[in-house]
Design a protein around this motif. Structure first.
Motif, short mmCIF file in Angstrom:
data_model
loop_
_atom_site.label_atom_id
_atom_site.label_comp_id
_atom_site.label_asym_id
_atom_site.label_seq_id
_atom_site.Cartn_x
_atom_site.Cartn_y
_atom_site.Cartn_z
N ILE A 28 21.32 75.06 72.75
CA ILE A 28 22.28 74.37 71.89
C ILE A 28 21.50 73.38 71.03
O ILE A 28 20.38 73.00 71.35
N ASP A 29 22.10 72.98 69.92
CA ASP A 29 21.48 72.02 69.01
C ASP A 29 22.14 70.64 69.06
O ASP A 29 21.49 69.63 68.84
N VAL A 30 23.44 70.63 69.30
CA VAL A 30 24.20 69.38 69.33
C VAL A 30 25.14 69.43 70.52
O VAL A 30 25.81 70.45 70.76
N LEU A 31 25.19 68.33 71.27
CA LEU A 31 26.13 68.20 72.38
C LEU A 31 27.18 67.17 71.99
O LEU A 31 26.86 66.02 71.72
N THR A 32 28.43 67.59 71.94
CA THR A 32 29.51 66.69 71.57
C THR A 32 30.50 66.55 72.73
O THR A 32 30.52 67.37 73.65
N GLY A 33 31.32 65.53 72.63
CA GLY A 33 32.39 65.35 73.62
C GLY A 33 33.48 64.48 73.03
O GLY A 33 33.21 63.53 72.28
N ASP A 34 34.71 64.83 73.35
CA ASP A 34 35.87 64.08 72.87
C ASP A 34 36.48 63.31 74.03
O ASP A 34 36.87 63.91 75.04
N TRP A 35 36.54 62.00 73.91
CA TRP A 35 37.12 61.15 74.96
C TRP A 35 38.42 60.48 74.52
O TRP A 35 39.09 59.86 75.33
N LEU A 36 38.78 60.58 73.24
CA LEU A 36 39.81 59.67 72.72
C LEU A 36 41.10 60.38 72.34
O LEU A 36 41.35 60.67 71.17
N ALA A 37 41.95 60.66 73.32
CA ALA A 37 43.32 61.02 73.02
C ALA A 37 44.05 59.78 72.53
O ALA A 37 43.57 58.64 72.69
N GLU A 38 45.23 59.97 71.94
CA GLU A 38 46.00 58.81 71.46
C GLU A 38 46.25 57.83 72.60
O GLU A 38 46.18 56.60 72.42
N LEU A 39 46.54 58.36 73.80
CA LEU A 39 46.82 57.50 74.95
C LEU A 39 45.57 56.74 75.39
O LEU A 39 45.67 55.61 75.90
N THR A 40 44.38 57.32 75.17
CA THR A 40 43.15 56.71 75.69
C THR A 40 42.89 55.35 75.07
O THR A 40 42.39 54.44 75.74
N MET A 41 43.21 55.18 73.78
CA MET A 41 42.97 53.89 73.15
C MET A 41 43.77 52.79 73.84
O MET A 41 43.28 51.66 74.01
N LEU A 42 44.98 53.12 74.27
CA LEU A 42 45.78 52.15 74.99
C LEU A 42 45.20 51.87 76.38
O LEU A 42 45.17 50.73 76.85
N ILE A 43 44.72 52.92 77.04
CA ILE A 43 44.07 52.74 78.35
C ILE A 43 42.85 51.85 78.23
O ILE A 43 42.64 50.92 79.03
N LYS A 76 20.76 66.87 69.71
CA LYS A 76 21.46 65.66 69.30
C LYS A 76 22.73 65.49 70.14
O LYS A 76 23.37 66.48 70.53
N ILE A 77 23.11 64.24 70.40
CA ILE A 77 24.30 63.93 71.19
C ILE A 77 25.24 63.11 70.31
O ILE A 77 24.84 62.07 69.76
N VAL A 78 26.47 63.60 70.15
CA VAL A 78 27.46 62.94 69.29
C VAL A 78 28.76 62.80 70.07
O VAL A 78 29.31 63.80 70.55
N SER A 79 29.24 61.56 70.20
CA SER A 79 30.42 61.34 71.03
C SER A 79 31.26 60.21 70.46
O SER A 79 30.75 59.24 69.90
N ASN A 80 32.59 60.32 70.64
CA ASN A 80 33.49 59.22 70.27
C ASN A 80 33.80 58.33 71.46
O ASN A 80 34.78 57.57 71.44
N ALA A 81 32.98 58.40 72.50
CA ALA A 81 33.25 57.64 73.73
C ALA A 81 33.14 56.14 73.53
O ALA A 81 33.47 55.37 74.44
N ASP A 155 19.13 60.05 67.79
CA ASP A 155 19.20 61.06 68.85
C ASP A 155 20.57 61.07 69.49
O ASP A 155 21.04 62.12 69.94
N VAL A 156 21.19 59.89 69.56
CA VAL A 156 22.53 59.73 70.13
C VAL A 156 23.37 58.98 69.12
O VAL A 156 22.94 57.94 68.60
N VAL A 157 24.57 59.49 68.84
CA VAL A 157 25.50 58.83 67.94
C VAL A 157 26.78 58.54 68.70
O VAL A 157 27.39 59.46 69.26
N VAL A 158 27.18 57.28 68.72
CA VAL A 158 28.39 56.85 69.40
C VAL A 158 29.36 56.31 68.36
O VAL A 158 28.98 55.47 67.54
N THR A 159 30.58 56.79 68.39
CA THR A 159 31.59 56.31 67.43
C THR A 159 32.77 55.71 68.17
O THR A 159 32.92 55.86 69.39
N GLY A 160 33.60 55.05 67.40
CA GLY A 160 34.92 54.65 67.87
C GLY A 160 35.91 55.73 67.48
O GLY A 160 35.66 56.92 67.68
N ARG A 161 37.01 55.32 66.87
CA ARG A 161 38.07 56.27 66.51
C ARG A 161 37.65 57.09 65.29
O ARG A 161 37.59 56.60 64.18
#
Length: 561
Positions: A28-43, A76-81, A155-161
């Motif tokens: 693989i070239d990029v590893l992504t992951g989604d952590w942010l459902a609408e409910l997650t921001m409230l959690i 590369k690692i890209v995540s909205n965590a 190498d690692v990108v971390v985002t918010g919403r």
């Protein structure tokens, strides 16, 4: 040449071993992951109020397994965590790397957090104006800041919403140099991102025809082999369980969408232009996607604390279940008047469960004052009285409130190893011409005998939530079945099959290119997942409820006809 983008998380709480499985399972070239459902921001907001991190700590647990191998292989690692604190999450990544003896370049993206800024708090779905103070307010950013971070050497990108699809669109912009005017390529990457964003839902998870899916217990996570023109092959690592077929991809395409135009910060993807083709075992090509310029507004996810809630569930068995439910309610409301609460929801299920939910601004009133009153009726209520919930205190609940802001007012910022990286936001200019309007389905009239059978014998479905609305996608596997489905499953027929939907405004959209229909049921989930008193607050089961309903189906369309 393709960019192999792998997903390892579809929600906050997904399989912890997935990151390691994706890195070890094949190239693989990029590893992504989604952590942010609408409910997650409230959690995460609740966690932050308790002194806990405002980001998803499970991301760090996964990263501990794979950071070294990813650096060695150039993955590369890209995540909205990063959630509500992308800078804090990036700092935690640096600390983790230090403990592991590693020195990655870590970037984070900010600019989505609008908390405390004056906003026009008109609900984008209902038109109501919010008169409460937001707890959180985060704009949905696109993929361009992620591309900036990767181009700067992250190498690692971390985002918010950000939008879920941005985790794929951003790496595509970085690798292929797409500009704002490359609308079709951007639209294709948005569709690819939408397919893989929910993890195993693209590879047979939660699939209507689950009996077709081999080794579902060890379902592999999806990979999008993204090409320079925006087309992509959806696949998974060899030797893993699950299935990638036109059916599993279609099921994810109709998940949590509205009409054929799918808007985002980078592009509007036309879902009515998607073409799906099976290239081989567990390989589905998604191509032909057309794009339009993005809207001049961005969606903002606002959350606010609305009060306190409590639910008590009683079991009703034997004869006269409805009469027993009336007796139970009369006994309860004699002790705590129903009208004393801000909101009450009473649901009697077909399985004999009586769920009573109260909501109120007063925590004491919704707490043990209510739950103890229910228990007090135990020896003076219906025969066979017993409950599934002990008396307990109320819990706070929040409301998701979508609003819009002018896109020009949002300024994403990118930081690499703590230093800001120049980032220029840019948007596509309107093209000279416009794409044709969404196509209408060709209605098929089929004569001959009919059989009364469950709709699910010839149609798949998948449903989900969008704020207070529910989405219900339905698809067929052949043109003949779809033609009949498009003619038969009108809004009126849907409300006839599912009478509980009758009070709600419903929109119906046709996607003949993927043999699918999509319904949006406005207001079914009330004020959203966190505030919904439904047993199924995210409407996940709505599609299966529809598939179980009996209707008259042409005999020739049924299996083994």
């Amino acid at each position: 040449m393709t960019l192999r983008i792998a997903n390892c998380s579809g929600f906050f709480g997904d399989r912890l071993s997935a990151a390691r499985e994706m890195v070890e399972g094949g190239p693989i070239d990029v590893l992504t992951g989604d952590w942010l459902a609408e409910l997650t921001m409230l959690i995460l907001a609740g966690n932050r109020l308790k002194g806990r991190p405002g980001y998803a700590p499970t991301f760090l647990r996964q990263l501990e397994d794979v950071l070294g191998p990813c650096l060695d292989r150039g993955i590369k690692i890209v995540s909205n965590a990063g959630g509500l604190d992308p800078a804090g999450c990036a700092e935690a990544v640096h600390e983790l790397a230090g403990r592991l003896g590693l020195s990655p370049n870590v970037a984070y993206v900010t600019g989505d957090d609008l908390t405390g800024r004056p906003l026009d708090l008109i609900n984008a779905d209902t038109g109501e104006r919010l008169d409460a103070t937001p707890l959180t307010a985060n704009a949905y950013l696109g993929g361009r800041p992620i591309a900036t971070a990767l181009s700067a050497g992250a190498d690692v990108v971390v985002t918010g919403r950000v939008t879920d699809a941005a985790l794929v669109t951003g790496p595509g912009m970085w690798r292929y140099g797409w500009g704002p005017g490359d609308l079709d390529a951007l639209a294709g990457s948005v569709v690819a991102g939408h397919v893989i964003e929910c993890g195993c839902q693209a590879t047979g998870g939660n699939y209507a025809f689950f009996q077709e899916v081999p080794d579902l217990a060890r379902c592999g996570f999806p990979i999008a082999e993204l090409r320079a023109d925006g087309s992509a092959v959806i696949t998974k690592h060899p030797g893993t369980g699950g299935l990638v077929s036109i059916g599993t991809v279609t099921a994810q395409l109709v998940y949590e969408i509205g009409g054929p135009r799918y808007p985002g910060p980078d592009v509007v993807a036309r879902f009515d232009t998607i073409t799906l083709s099976q290239e081989g075992p567990d390989r589905v090509l998604v191509s032909g996607v057309r794009g339009e310029p993005p809207p001049d507004t961005l969606k903002v996810a606002v959350n606010y604390l609305a009060g306190y809630r409590n639910t008590m569930t009683l079991v009703l068995t034997g004869l006269d279940v409805e009469a027993k439910a009336r007796v139970a309610e009369e006994a309860i409301w004699a002790r705590v008047p129903r009208e004393s609460f801000d909101q009450v929801d009473v649901t009697l299920t077909g399985g004999g469960l009586l769920r009573i939910t109260v909501m109120d601004a007063d925590r004491h009133k919704a707490g043990r004052a209510f739950s103890s009153a229910v228990v007090e009726t135990g020896l003076s209520s219906y025969p066979g009285f017993h409950g599934l919930t002990p008396p307990g205190d109320a819990s706070p609940y929040g409301v998701y409130w979508p609003v819009l802001v002018p896109a020009a007012e949002i300024r994403p910022r990118v930081f690499l190893n703590g230093d800001e990286v120049p980032h220029e936001a840019s948007r596509a200019a309107p093209p000279a011409g416009s794409l044709p309007a969404p196509a209408r389905s060709e209605v098929t009239s089929i004569g001959g005998p009919v059989v009364r059978a469950p709709l699910g014998r010839i149609a798949g479905a998948r449903s989900g939530d969008k704020g207070g609305n529910a989405n219900l996608g339905v698809w067929a596997d052949t043109a003949g079945r779809y033609g009949w489905l498009a003619a038969h499953l009108t809004i009126a027929k849907l409300q006839e099959l599912l009478p509980d939907l009758a009070p709600y405004r419903i929109e119906r959209f046709e996607l003949p290119n993927i043999l699918a229909l999509n319904f949006v049921v406005h207001g079914l989930l009330g004020r959203g997942v966190a505030a919904s008193p439904r047993m199924d607050p995210q409407a996940k089961a709505l599609g299966e409820e529809l598939r179980a309903q009996l209707t008259d189906i042409p005999a020739e369309l049924l299996p083994d006809a």
